[in-house]
Design a protein around this motif. Structure first.
Motif, mmCIF file in Angstrom:
data_model
loop_
_atom_site.group_PDB
_atom_site.id
_atom_site.type_symbol
_atom_site.label_atom_id
_atom_site.label_comp_id
_atom_site.label_asym_id
_atom_site.label_seq_id
_atom_site.Cartn_x
_atom_site.Cartn_y
_atom_site.Cartn_z
ATOM 1 N N LYS A 1 -18.030 5.231 56.394
ATOM 2 C CA LYS A 1 -19.491 5.156 56.258
ATOM 3 C C LYS A 1 -20.187 6.153 57.186
ATOM 4 O O LYS A 1 -21.023 6.941 56.764
ATOM 5 C CB LYS A 1 -19.990 3.728 56.585
ATOM 6 N N SER A 2 -19.815 6.095 58.455
ATOM 7 C CA SER A 2 -20.465 6.982 59.433
ATOM 8 C C SER A 2 -20.157 8.439 59.113
ATOM 9 O O SER A 2 -20.998 9.323 59.272
ATOM 10 C CB SER A 2 -19.984 6.667 60.850
ATOM 11 N N ARG A 3 -18.941 8.679 58.632
ATOM 12 C CA ARG A 3 -18.557 10.052 58.316
ATOM 13 C C ARG A 3 -19.359 10.589 57.138
ATOM 14 O O ARG A 3 -19.805 11.737 57.153
ATOM 15 C CB ARG A 3 -17.049 10.092 58.012
ATOM 16 N N VAL B 1 -29.705 3.286 60.031
ATOM 17 C CA VAL B 1 -29.350 2.219 60.966
ATOM 18 C C VAL B 1 -27.854 1.958 60.822
ATOM 19 O O VAL B 1 -27.369 1.574 59.761
ATOM 20 C CB VAL B 1 -30.168 0.934 60.732
ATOM 21 N N GLU B 2 -27.153 2.194 61.901
ATOM 22 C CA GLU B 2 -25.687 2.083 61.930
ATOM 23 C C GLU B 2 -25.241 0.669 62.267
ATOM 24 O O GLU B 2 -25.842 0.009 63.120
ATOM 25 C CB GLU B 2 -25.147 3.008 63.035
ATOM 26 N N ASP B 3 -24.183 0.226 61.617
ATOM 27 C CA ASP B 3 -23.541 -1.040 61.969
ATOM 28 C C ASP B 3 -24.478 -2.241 61.926
ATOM 29 O O ASP B 3 -24.564 -3.034 62.865
ATOM 30 C CB ASP B 3 -22.870 -0.922 63.349
ATOM 31 N N LEU B 4 -25.152 -2.321 60.787
ATOM 32 C CA LEU B 4 -26.117 -3.391 60.561
ATOM 33 C C LEU B 4 -25.502 -4.788 60.670
ATOM 34 O O LEU B 4 -26.211 -5.753 60.936
ATOM 35 C CB LEU B 4 -26.666 -3.216 59.143
#
Ligand SMILES: Nc1ncnc2c1ncn2[C@@H]1O[C@H](COP(=O)(O)OP(=O)(O)OP(=O)(O)O)[C@@H](O)[C@H]1O
Ligand SMILES: [Mg+2]
Length: 374
Positions: A67-69, A189-192
């Motif tokens: 996801k982050s990538r 927003v990361e890691d919700l």
């Protein structure tokens, strides 16, 4: 100032601490493979935002799936200067830290740095707001409160908590919308899955205002998280599944660059890592470290029968095993540091652990192992 400056260390990795992608970037990223459809969907959403129709897109998938990538790759594709990008992160034990991801967003917009003095923070905020739009002046008191500064407006401090919260929501919304009028805003927003209740409510509130604004809200989370916004017509989600066999094979070749990968070795990694990129990377690196993978002339080969190769069977297992391999003292330092939070000051850590010089060497060790960053 009354305090001596402190050395600040940033904890980037305790098991699953959120900036793993940051660690990956620091180590050198594996060449990006696959994910063509997901990327196309993202670009599509971006086009719609450009023409003034705000979008919410969830990027959903298990830990390590990418996801982050994908977000990082998307950012790299954005034309320089054409969009503004702001990001907030949630932390594993951050559920009780109210407004955590929202604060990230504000801090990055106002260019507030760790260790900035109160007067400087206030000055940065005021200048930036007045520069953007004088009509926004009213956002300053709620922002001062959000950032735990002394609030300059007495009227505001006398409001009921419920009203102050309402003012805070409106202020963040007004700022973001105003910012998006300059150029389209990508808000991630990361890691919700670790979000605090208040920030979650704020996002729900903001989503209600997106329809006619140039904001692309990207929400990254693992599948165990469910949220109340799925029914909005402009909410889309991109589900990231395991990589296809073809992309996985490409990834293995990308990790083991410089020589061809023996079919038996490739099969082993594909089979055991189940299409999860993080797992493939970690598994391959652990096999390289312990000599199971060897380079024979133009080929990477297995030095033993595939059946005998031991692997922890989950990603968590691999990460836990990495921490387990640390010496006890290092482990304790990590545990304490992770309790203090993402950013921890050396002196606090020293007080809590009761360590002196040896603490410094542990931190240096942890840095070397890429569990923390200074
Ligand atoms: N398509 C891809 N091509 C190459 N490498 C990838 C790809 N997807 C992920 N990776 C690599 O796999 C690792 C894990 O990816 P990432 O950090 O994006 O996972 P994640 O889904 O954000 O996990 P988490 O839920 O734990 O945050 C990173 O090192 C990343 O660079
Ligand atoms: Mg991630």
């Amino acid at each position: 100032g009354k305090e001596d400056p402190e050395e600040a260390f940033e904890l980037i990795k305790t098991g699953e601490v959120e900036t793993r992608i940051g660690a990956s970037v620091a180590k050198g990223l594996t060449r990006f493979v696959g994910r063509k459809n997901s990327m196309a969907t993202l670009m599509d959403a971006l086009d719609r935002v450009k023409s003034g129709s705000g979008q919410v897109v969830g990027l959903v998938g298990e830990a390590g799936v990418g996801k982050s990538r994908l977000l990082l790759e998307m950012r790299n594709m954005l034309a320089q200067g054409e969009y503004r990008y702001l990001e907030g992160r949630c932390l594993q034990y951050g559920g009780s830290m109210v407004y955590l991801p929202i604060l990230d967003i504000l801090r990055s917009y106002f260019d507030i740095k760790e260790g900035d003095r109160e007067f400087l923070i206030k000055k940065k905020m005021e200048e930036k707001i007045l520069d953007l739009d004088e009509k926004l002046k009213g956002v300053l008191p709620p922002f001062q409160e959000l950032l735990s500064l002394k609030v300059d407006d007495e009227g505001f401090t006398k409001l009921e908590p419920r009203e102050r919260r309402e003012r805070a929501f409106e202020a963040v919304r007004d700022l973001l919308i105003r910012v998006s009028q300059e150029k389209p805003l990508v808000l991630a927003v990361e890691d919700l899955h670790w979000i605090d209740k208040t920030s979650e409510e704020f996002l729900g509130y903001l989503i209600g205002w997106l329809a006619n604004n140039g904001i692309l809200l990207l929400l990254l989370y693992r599948p165990e998280y469910t949220h109340p916004w799925g029914s909005k017509s402009y909410y889309n989600s991109i589900v990231l599944n395991q990589l296809t066999t073809k992309s996985s094979a490409e990834l293995v070749q990308a990790i083991l660059e410089g020589a061809e990968v023996a079919p038996e070795l490739r099969e082993l990694i594909l089979h055991r890592a189940g299409g999860n990129p993080l797992f493939m990377e970690e598994f391959t690196h652990s096999l390289l470290e312990n000599g199971t993978i060897q380079r024979k002339e133009h080929q990477y080969v297995l030095s033993q029968k595939p059946g005998g190769v031991q692997v922890p069977d989950t990603i968590q297992g691999i990460i836990a095993a990495r921490i387990d391999r640390l010496e006890d003292n290092l482990k304790r330092t990590m545990q304490v540091a992770s309790v203090i939070g993402r950013d921890f000051a050396f002196r606090i850590l020293q007080t809590i652990t009761g360590m002196k010089e040896e603490l410094k060497s542990h931190l240096i060790n942890l840095q070397g192992l890429e569990f923390i960053y200074e």
